[in-house]
Scaffold this motif. Structure first.
Motif, PDB file in Angstrom:
ATOM      1  N   PRO A 127       0.835  -1.210   0.000  1.00 39.57           N
ATOM      2  CA  PRO A 127       0.000   0.000   0.000  1.00 39.57           C
ATOM      3  C   PRO A 127       0.874   1.266   0.000  1.00 39.57           C
ATOM      4  N   VAL A 128       0.552   2.193  -0.887  1.00 38.99           N
ATOM      5  CA  VAL A 128       1.311   3.440  -0.988  1.00 38.99           C
ATOM      6  C   VAL A 128       1.310   4.164   0.355  1.00 38.99           C
ATOM      7  N   ASP A 129       0.182   4.158   1.055  1.00 40.69           N
ATOM      8  CA  ASP A 129       0.113   4.838   2.355  1.00 40.69           C
ATOM      9  C   ASP A 129       1.108   4.243   3.348  1.00 40.69           C
ATOM     10  N   PHE A 130       1.354   2.937   3.260  1.00 42.08           N
ATOM     11  CA  PHE A 130       2.316   2.272   4.137  1.00 42.08           C
ATOM     12  C   PHE A 130       3.725   2.794   3.837  1.00 42.08           C
ATOM     13  N   CYS A 131       4.059   2.931   2.558  1.00 41.66           N
ATOM     14  CA  CYS A 131       5.364   3.482   2.169  1.00 41.66           C
ATOM     15  C   CYS A 131       5.500   4.929   2.629  1.00 41.66           C
ATOM     16  N   TYR A 132       4.452   5.699   2.432  1.00 39.63           N
ATOM     17  CA  TYR A 132       4.487   7.108   2.821  1.00 39.63           C
ATOM     18  C   TYR A 132       4.706   7.237   4.331  1.00 39.63           C
ATOM     19  N   GLN A 133       3.982   6.452   5.106  1.00 46.10           N
ATOM     20  CA  GLN A 133       4.134   6.482   6.566  1.00 46.10           C
ATOM     21  C   GLN A 133       5.548   6.072   6.961  1.00 46.10           C
ATOM     22  N   GLY A 134       6.074   5.036   6.321  1.00 38.64           N
ATOM     23  CA  GLY A 134       7.431   4.587   6.618  1.00 38.64           C
ATOM     24  C   GLY A 134       8.462   5.675   6.336  1.00 38.64           C
ATOM     25  N   TRP A 135       8.323   6.342   5.185  1.00 42.49           N
ATOM     26  CA  TRP A 135       9.230   7.436   4.860  1.00 42.49           C
ATOM     27  C   TRP A 135       9.107   8.575   5.873  1.00 42.49           C
ATOM     28  N   GLN A 136       7.871   8.893   6.284  1.00 40.11           N
ATOM     29  CA  GLN A 136       7.702   9.970   7.269  1.00 40.11           C
ATOM     30  C   GLN A 136       8.447   9.642   8.558  1.00 40.11           C
ATOM     31  N   GLU A 137       8.330   8.391   9.009  1.00 41.58           N
ATOM     32  CA  GLU A 137       9.022   7.970  10.231  1.00 41.58           C
ATOM     33  C   GLU A 137      10.535   8.016  10.036  1.00 41.58           C
ATOM     34  N   SER A 138      11.007   7.555   8.881  1.00 39.28           N
ATOM     35  CA  SER A 138      12.445   7.577   8.599  1.00 39.28           C
ATOM     36  C   SER A 138      12.976   9.011   8.574  1.00 39.28           C
ATOM     37  N   LEU A 139      12.242   9.920   7.930  1.00 36.83           N
ATOM     38  CA  LEU A 139      12.704  11.304   7.846  1.00 36.83           C
ATOM     39  C   LEU A 139      12.667  11.994   9.205  1.00 36.83           C
ATOM     40  N   GLU A 140      11.746  11.579  10.066  1.00 37.24           N
ATOM     41  CA  GLU A 140      11.724  12.093  11.444  1.00 37.24           C
ATOM     42  C   GLU A 140      13.023  11.693  12.163  1.00 37.24           C
ATOM     43  N   MET A 141      13.444  10.438  11.972  1.00 40.47           N
ATOM     44  CA  MET A 141      14.684   9.972  12.583  1.00 40.47           C
ATOM     45  C   MET A 141      15.902  10.631  11.925  1.00 40.47           C
ATOM     46  N   LEU A 142      15.829  10.884  10.615  1.00 46.25           N
ATOM     47  CA  LEU A 142      16.914  11.584   9.925  1.00 46.25           C
ATOM     48  C   LEU A 142      17.121  12.965  10.544  1.00 46.25           C
ATOM     49  N   ALA A 143      16.037  13.682  10.794  1.00 47.73           N
ATOM     50  CA  ALA A 143      16.136  15.009  11.405  1.00 47.73           C
ATOM     51  C   ALA A 143      16.811  14.918  12.770  1.00 47.73           C
ATOM     52  N   LYS A 144      16.445  13.907  13.555  1.00 39.80           N
ATOM     53  CA  LYS A 144      17.045  13.749  14.888  1.00 39.80           C
ATOM     54  C   LYS A 144      18.542  13.441  14.796  1.00 39.80           C
ATOM     55  N   LEU A 145      18.970  12.847  13.699  1.00 43.70           N
ATOM     56  CA  LEU A 145      20.384  12.533  13.503  1.00 43.70           C
ATOM     57  C   LEU A 145      21.175  13.743  13.019  1.00 43.70           C
TER      58      LEU A 145
END
Length: 154
Positions: A127-145
């Motif tokens: 599901p595209v929404d699953f990919c979008y959510q995963g990317w949002q979570e990854s980018l949140e962690m990228l910002a913290k790094l």
């Protein structure tokens, strides 16, 4: 909305309070990638890495709760230092065929770095929404790094 027969696309935009060089490095450093790339609830492991155009990496994400994992292979199609990463991603499972094209652009902005991510060719089974959510979570962690300014020796 994507129908079930055609591959999907996700687009994300963020402004990070960090210079493009630091954001670019986070995409091309295996130690950094295992810290920020896996979505919440997953661990990541880089199995091999070659950070040159024509190179790439193999990585797996493991569900921390269930222990199930999936791996994927990335080929760097084009790398422009601190500006562009264009790569193809292929799931190692034959149940998820096809190649996804991921384009990451970085542009210096007054606030730091404007980051755009486009992932195209997402297999219909995901599901595209699953990919979008995963990317949002990854980018949140990228910002913290990449955003903290930590002095040397700390």
């Amino acid at each position: 909305m994507s129908d079930n027969a055609t591959p999907g696309t996700v687009r994300l935009h963020r402004v990070l309070r960090a210079p493009p060089s630091r954001v670019y490095r986070a995409f091309l450093d295996p130690d950094a990638m295992v810290k920020w790339l896996p979505p919440h609830g997953f661990t990541g492991k880089v199995h091999r890495f070659d950070g040159r155009a024509g190179g790439g990496y193999q990585m797996s994400f493991t569900n921390f709760g269930t222990g199930s994992s999936h791996s994927f292979t990335v080929t760097y199609e084009e790398l422009v230092s601190n500006e562009l990463i264009r790569q193809t991603d292929t799931f190692d499972s034959p149940d998820l065929p096809g190649k996804m094209l991921v384009t990451v652009t970085l542009k210096e902005s007054i606030a730091g770095t404007e980051l755009n991510v486009v992932q195209e060719g997402i297999p219909a089974a995901i599901p595209v929404d699953f990919c979008y959510q995963g990317w949002q979570e990854s980018l949140e962690m990228l910002a913290k790094l990449v955003e903290p300014e930590i002095p040397d020796g700390a």
